[in-house]
Write a protein that holds these residues in place. Structure first.
Motif, PDB file in Angstrom:
ATOM      1  N   SER A   1       0.917   4.182  -2.865  1.00  0.00           N
ATOM      2  CA  SER A   1       0.767   5.602  -2.524  1.00  0.00           C
ATOM      3  C   SER A   1       1.881   6.432  -3.138  1.00  0.00           C
ATOM      4  CB  SER A   1       0.762   5.775  -1.005  1.00  0.00           C
ATOM      5  OG  SER A   1      -0.352   5.156  -0.417  1.00  0.00           O
TER       6      SER A   1
ATOM      7  N   TRP B   1      -5.603   0.954  -4.030  1.00  0.00           N
ATOM      8  CA  TRP B   1      -5.182   1.115  -2.632  1.00  0.00           C
ATOM      9  C   TRP B   1      -6.364   0.906  -1.682  1.00  0.00           C
ATOM     10  CZ3 TRP B   1      -6.448   4.174   1.502  1.00  0.00           C
ATOM     11  CH2 TRP B   1      -5.527   4.243   2.557  1.00  0.00           C
ATOM     12  N   GLN B   2      -7.494   1.503  -1.999  1.00  0.00           N
ATOM     13  CA  GLN B   2      -8.676   1.341  -1.147  1.00  0.00           C
ATOM     14  C   GLN B   2      -9.128  -0.116  -1.109  1.00  0.00           C
ATOM     15  OE1 GLN B   2     -11.281   4.183  -3.075  1.00  0.00           O
ATOM     16  NE2 GLN B   2     -10.867   5.729  -1.514  1.00  0.00           N
ATOM     17  N   ASP B   3      -9.074  -0.784  -2.255  1.00  0.00           N
ATOM     18  CA  ASP B   3      -9.488  -2.187  -2.303  1.00  0.00           C
ATOM     19  C   ASP B   3      -8.558  -3.058  -1.459  1.00  0.00           C
ATOM     20  OD1 ASP B   3     -11.560  -1.529  -3.969  1.00  0.00           O
ATOM     21  OD2 ASP B   3     -10.535  -2.147  -5.817  1.00  0.00           O
TER      22      ASP B   3
ATOM     23  N   ARG C   1      -9.234  -2.599   2.262  1.00  0.00           N
ATOM     24  CA  ARG C   1     -10.467  -3.303   2.630  1.00  0.00           C
ATOM     25  C   ARG C   1     -10.235  -4.825   2.658  1.00  0.00           C
ATOM     26  NH1 ARG C   1     -13.473  -0.528  -0.247  1.00  0.00           N
ATOM     27  NH2 ARG C   1     -13.235  -1.685  -2.198  1.00  0.00           N
TER      28      ARG C   1
ATOM     29  N   CYS D   1       0.836  -1.209   0.000  1.00  0.00           N
ATOM     30  CA  CYS D   1       0.000   0.000   0.000  1.00  0.00           C
ATOM     31  C   CYS D   1       0.869   1.257   0.000  1.00  0.00           C
ATOM     32  CB  CYS D   1      -0.933  -0.014   1.208  1.00  0.00           C
ATOM     33  SG  CYS D   1      -2.306  -1.197   1.061  1.00  0.00           S
TER      34      CYS D   1
END
Length: 322
Positions: free
Chosen positions: A262, A291-293, A296, A258
């Motif tokens: 970023s 990144w969000q996936d 999560r 991650c």
């Protein structure tokens, strides 16, 4: 590795220390201090250094200094998350029972005739009951007592707690200070990896030490491979298997992956268009979505104890699809 109460030097944070030292020497000490900054940058170390200054024990080898190191000084109380008896890991919260001893501690006269000092390490973990207990103390501060709160997420504190504290914000350590910290505390077996781990540490000695002890170098190389091109088929299974072989490899790999996404996203957003060249303006958005996936996916896997190897394969496929 030495604990914060045992450390004899505070690397970096000179400006924050000077703010505290100047008001201490001027006799204008605030009754509560909030030390903020990301995890692992030395907030607890600074809190203990402040306690040593207040309790007149800057010399760690003095009788008073040894009592602070041993945790037996009668005028110093340290509050932190308790340990879960089943998992032997820190509990998720600082609860009311954890902070209850503060009341009795502050009602006593100072045993050595000076300040009484309370350190709340990791104040962001306080639940509502604990927070309200601390707030009551801050609203009616006892004479001759100093509270020092360390907090990596001040936004999680009650606004009324923040407003009653003097804040010292500790920024990320520059590479030379981070190098000095690591040289002081790491075992000989890890010294050769210090230079490679510094760029991954974001100025946090705690993060650097965690990476050193959790195969951070190996997992970082795997992240570079994943970010460098398509990884599928047998390569994906090989990488996923290698990650799960490392203790805590799953969480460390997701942290590093991650972070890498970023960094790449910011680089793409800053990159200028060259003459005659076009830029794929949708890629940063796609990377942010990935990144969000991944965040999560990691949370669901850890919270519900799902198959980590399958989660890793899903993560690799998601990165390939960017």
């Amino acid at each position: 590795m030495t604990a914060p109460r045992e450390r004899t030097r505070l690397h970096g944070h000179g400006a924050a220390w000077q703010q505290f030292a100047s008001v201490m020497h001027a006799g204008r000490l605030h009754h509560a201090w909030l030390l903020t900054g990301v995890e692992g940058i030395g907030k607890a170390t600074m809190a203990f250094m402040m306690a040593r200054a207040l309790l007149k024990a800057p010399d760690h080898n003095s009788a008073v200094g040894r009592r602070i190191t041993a945790g037996t000084h009668a005028d110093l109380l340290v509050i932190a998350r308790g340990v879960d008896e089943k998992t032997r890991r820190p509990r998720r919260e600082i609860v009311g029972d954890d902070v209850r001893p503060i009341g009795a501690f502050l009602r006593r006269t100072a045993a050595e005739g000076g300040w009484r000092v309370v350190i709340v390490d990791g104040a962001e973990y306080m639940n509502r009951t604990a927070s309200n207990a601390i707030l009551k103390i801050l609203e009616e501060p006892p004479t001759g007592a100093i509270l020092i709160l360390t907090c990596a997420a001040p936004g999680r504190l009650l606004p009324t707690i923040r407003s009653r504290c003097r804040t010292l914000d500790l920024g990320p350590l520059p590479p030379h200070d981070l190098r000095a910290v690591l040289t002081d505390v790491v075992e000989d077996a890890y010294r050769a990896d210090i230079e490679n781990i510094i760029p991954l540490s974001h100025g946090s000695a705690g993060r650097a030490l965690s990476l050193l002890h959790r195969d951070g170098i190996k997992l970082s190389a795997l992240v570079e491979q994943v970010m460098g091109g398509q990884v599928g088929g047998t390569d994906a299974y090989r990488i996923a298997s290698s990650i799960t072989e490392s203790e805590n490899g799953f969480s460390v790999f997701f942290d590093l992956l991650c972070d890498a996404i970023s960094v790449r996203t910011r680089e793409l957003l800053r990159a200028p268009r060259g003459e005659g060249q076009s830029r794929d303006d949708t890629r940063p958005e796609r990377m942010a979505g990935a990144w969000q996936d991944l965040v999560r996916l990691r949370a669901e896997t850890e919270n519900f104890n799902l198959d980590k190897q399958q989660a890793l394969l899903s993560a690799l496929a998601r990165v390939n699809a960017i």
